[in-house]
Design a protein around this motif. Structure first.
Motif, mmCIF file in Angstrom:
data_model
loop_
_atom_site.group_PDB
_atom_site.id
_atom_site.type_symbol
_atom_site.label_atom_id
_atom_site.label_comp_id
_atom_site.label_asym_id
_atom_site.label_seq_id
_atom_site.Cartn_x
_atom_site.Cartn_y
_atom_site.Cartn_z
ATOM 1 N N ILE A 83 -6.141 -28.559 39.062
ATOM 2 C CA ILE A 83 -5.010 -27.704 39.507
ATOM 3 C C ILE A 83 -4.533 -27.264 40.970
ATOM 4 N N LEU A 84 -6.240 -26.663 41.122
ATOM 5 C CA LEU A 84 -5.402 -26.812 43.134
ATOM 6 C C LEU A 84 -5.318 -28.546 43.409
ATOM 7 N N ARG A 85 -5.905 -29.124 43.222
ATOM 8 C CA ARG A 85 -5.696 -30.913 43.951
ATOM 9 C C ARG A 85 -4.316 -30.647 43.655
ATOM 10 N N GLU A 86 -3.247 -30.587 42.448
ATOM 11 C CA GLU A 86 -2.118 -30.441 42.460
ATOM 12 C C GLU A 86 -1.220 -30.413 43.140
ATOM 13 N N PHE A 87 -1.804 -29.209 43.882
ATOM 14 C CA PHE A 87 -0.749 -27.714 44.188
ATOM 15 C C PHE A 87 -1.033 -28.874 45.453
ATOM 16 N N LEU A 88 -1.996 -29.274 45.843
ATOM 17 C CA LEU A 88 -2.074 -29.499 47.478
ATOM 18 C C LEU A 88 -1.209 -30.995 47.363
ATOM 19 N N GLN A 89 -0.898 -31.470 46.615
ATOM 20 C CA GLN A 89 -0.158 -32.590 46.307
ATOM 21 C C GLN A 89 1.506 -32.658 46.781
ATOM 22 N N GLN A 90 1.688 -31.574 45.924
ATOM 23 C CA GLN A 90 3.171 -31.034 46.033
ATOM 24 C C GLN A 90 3.652 -31.191 47.538
#
Length: 90
Positions: A83-90
């Motif tokens: 979830i954190l990685r998805e957030f950072l990739q936005q």
């Protein structure tokens, strides 16, 4: 009259260039560049700008490496970081 136009055009371009260099100088964090009353050469402002951009790149690279290390350690501790990685990739 051609000479007058050429001078007027050159003066306008010089004024525009000076304005752009002044704006760029105002964006630099160093105290020597932020003093608007002191006229600094355009080449000096461009050199300082290049150095500042290089330092920002280095800092960004270091932060990226540190973030990667932190995410890896979180995964190793059983934390779900997708979830954190998805957030950072936005």
């Amino acid at each position: 009259m051609s000479t007058r136009r050429t001078r007027a055009t050159r003066n306008k371009k010089d004024d525009e260039l000076h304005d752009l260099v002044s704006k760029l100088q105002a964006l630099l964090p160093s105290s020597s560049s932020s003093c608007n009353n002191t006229r600094v050469s355009a080449s000096k402002v461009l050199e300082e700008t290049c150095n500042y951009i290089k330092s920002l790149r280095r800092k960004g690279d270091k932060l990226g490496e540190r973030l990667s290390e932190l995410l890896d350690s979180m995964e190793n501790n059983g934390v779900d970081v997708d979830i954190l990685r998805e957030f950072l990739q936005q």
